[in-house]
Structure formats: C-alpha cells, structure tokens
Design an enzyme around this catalytic site. Structure first.
Site, mmCIF file in Angstrom:
data_model
loop_
_atom_site.group_PDB
_atom_site.id
_atom_site.type_symbol
_atom_site.label_atom_id
_atom_site.label_comp_id
_atom_site.label_asym_id
_atom_site.label_seq_id
_atom_site.Cartn_x
_atom_site.Cartn_y
_atom_site.Cartn_z
ATOM 1 N N ASP A 25 22.190 51.919 10.315
ATOM 2 C CA ASP A 25 21.424 52.900 9.547
ATOM 3 C C ASP A 25 21.957 53.899 9.612
ATOM 4 O O ASP A 25 22.269 54.270 10.455
ATOM 5 C CB ASP A 25 19.787 52.898 9.877
ATOM 6 N N GLY A 26 21.587 55.145 8.792
ATOM 7 C CA GLY A 26 21.534 56.878 8.818
ATOM 8 C C GLY A 26 22.487 57.609 8.617
ATOM 9 O O GLY A 26 23.402 58.929 8.658
ATOM 10 N N HIS B 44 28.111 57.958 3.836
ATOM 11 C CA HIS B 44 28.290 56.380 3.427
ATOM 12 C C HIS B 44 30.056 56.296 3.697
ATOM 13 O O HIS B 44 30.742 54.943 4.208
ATOM 14 C CB HIS B 44 28.178 55.873 2.373
ATOM 15 N N THR C 163 19.204 44.196 -1.053
ATOM 16 C CA THR C 163 18.815 44.418 -2.637
ATOM 17 C C THR C 163 17.551 45.432 -3.197
ATOM 18 O O THR C 163 17.032 45.879 -4.066
ATOM 19 C CB THR C 163 17.722 42.747 -2.748
ATOM 20 N N ASN D 128 18.085 48.415 -2.109
ATOM 21 C CA ASN D 128 18.700 49.282 -2.352
ATOM 22 C C ASN D 128 19.645 50.296 -3.678
ATOM 23 O O ASN D 128 19.763 51.519 -4.334
ATOM 24 C CB ASN D 128 20.037 49.446 -1.032
ATOM 25 N N SER E 114 13.841 45.760 8.429
ATOM 26 C CA SER E 114 14.233 45.882 6.691
ATOM 27 C C SER E 114 14.263 44.626 5.396
ATOM 28 O O SER E 114 15.534 44.569 5.351
ATOM 29 C CB SER E 114 15.099 46.840 6.334
ATOM 30 N N GLU F 263 17.487 38.924 19.841
ATOM 31 C CA GLU F 263 16.771 40.243 20.955
ATOM 32 C C GLU F 263 17.375 41.125 20.023
ATOM 33 O O GLU F 263 18.654 41.098 19.310
ATOM 34 C CB GLU F 263 17.923 39.878 22.035
#
Length: 249
Positions: A27-28, A44, A73, A75, A203, A214
């Site tokens: 992410d990010g 990206h 799914t 996105n 998510s 974990e």
C-alpha cells in the site's frame, strides 16, 4: 548472506523460527507519487520495482513463499485512467521480468478471478506460470483481481457443485475441506502479513488463510520499503511467540 540476515533467519530460539510464508499488502504507491506532485501511476511503477528487491531478499531470510497483493476486486472502482495504467503495467512487468524470474529460480503463480482481465494479460499470466513451473528457490504468488470474500464465494460454488454431483459427502465437510477449493490450495498459510503505508486494516486479503497469521502494520509507503525495512519486520516476527490458541508450558 549478511550477518543481519543470519540472525533473522535463526531467530531468538535457534534455526527455523523465521516465517516460511510472508504475504504483503503493498500500500501507498499513489500517495508516494502525490507527495512528489507526480501522477499516481508513477508510484505504481516505483512499487513494481520494489517488488524485485523484496523477492530477491527472501531466500537469505529463510522465506520460501511470498504473496503480494497487486490488484483487488475493489480496485476497479478507481478511475478508468488508473485501472488501464495498472493493467498495462502488469503486462509490461511480466514481459520484462519473465526471464529474470526464471534465471533467479522464482516460481510465479497468480490467484484471483481472471475472467475480468483482458485476454493478452491472461495469456502472459499463463506464459510466466508455465515458464517458471519447475523453479523451486522462491515461490512468488501475485494476487491479481483478488478479494478474500470473492475467493471464498468461488470456492463454495465449486464445493457445492461437487456435493450436487455426488463427489463430496456434505456430512464429511470440515474446516479442512474448503481450503482444497481455494485459489491458494497448493500454498501454506501465511505466517506473517505485512501492510505498508500506515493503514491498519486487512482489506479483504487472504481472509481464510490468515486466521492465525501474525500482522505487521508499518508506516513506510511501499516504494520506500527497502530490504532493511523488510529485515526489521522479519526480525520482529522472530521475537514473537505463536501459540495458536494454546498456552506455552
């Protein structure tokens, strides 16, 4: 192998305490680009380059399986420009990296629903899976058009069809039955799930498989997540005690 990597692989209680399977919610990327005043797609692209470094680090850290969340799914709700750009990026990534992944001993698999993906991308996915099918050094699984709920729904449909066809006794169904119908049926469950960028949610990623994983939520944006960051997370995992609902004697 670096001294840091040796220490991580050994863990606090000796060899074998590091994770075998690490799953990553990358992410990010968009925020990384926006912070620099650049288009989200540039983030990206930077994130795709980071994948190579992290996958290359895995064998030194005793990691045999790594699963990355590339496109969910959900996105498809993004702008058409960003979705089209991502699909193009996936095609170019496979074309550019296929021979490198083959030479480095990486076996590539994809999970997710391929039906909505374009024919060229599906063909490239089939190609790289077949090309790397005999590699054993590291297993890279790419979750593309993947959602945990969607995966369970599709698995349940396949299970129901087997029951209807008389291939499966409904009275024999247990918690070990459904995993045989999941996209990940050939993979071990992840020991560790990492999410970058500071968000603290899962998510819809590997919902069934991560029941006892974990988790590590780190603030670093994915394009800035270096091997050093990765080693730090793996080291923290090595200091955890996994009891799976039991009590240590």
């Amino acid at each position: 192998m670096s001294e840091a990597a040796k220490a991580i692989t050994a863990g606090p209680d000796g060899p074998g305490t590091g994770p075998r399977h690490v799953a990553i919610i990358m992410d990010g990327n968009g925020r990384w680009a926006e912070k620099r005043g650049r288009p989200r797609l540039l983030g990206h692209r930077a994130g795709a380059r980071r994948v190579r470094e992290i996958v290359q680090a895995c064998p030194d850290l005793g990691i045999s399986f790594v699963t990355i969340f590339a496109f969910s799914t959900e996105n498809w709700k993004r702008t058409q420009e960003e979705v089209s750009g991502l699909m193009g990026l996936f095609r170019r990534y496979i074309e550019a990296e296929a021979q490198n992944l083959l030479a480095e001993g990486v076996r590539v698999r994809f999970i997710g629903d391929r039906v909505r993906l374009d024919a060229k991308l599906r063909g490239l996915m089939d190609m790289i899976e077949a090309l790397t099918a005999h590699n054993t050094r590291i297993n890279l699984t790419i979750a593309l058009n993947y959602g945990g709920r969607d995966e369970v729904a599709r698995a349940t449909k396949r299970l129901a069809r087997d029951v209807a066809a008389g291939k499966l006794d409904p009275e024999a169904i247990c918690d070990e039955t459904l995993p045989r119908y999941l996209d990940t049926h050939v993979l071990p469950d992840p020991d560790l799930v990492i999410r970058t960028s500071g968000e603290a949610r899962i998510s819809n990623f590997l919902l069934w498989q991560s029941a006892y994983s974990e988790y590590e939520f780190v603030d670093t944006l994915w394009p800035d997540f270096t091997r050093a960051h990765f080693e730090d997370v793996i080291a923290r995992y090595g200091r955890r005690e996994r009891r799976y609902g039991g009590v240590t004697a």
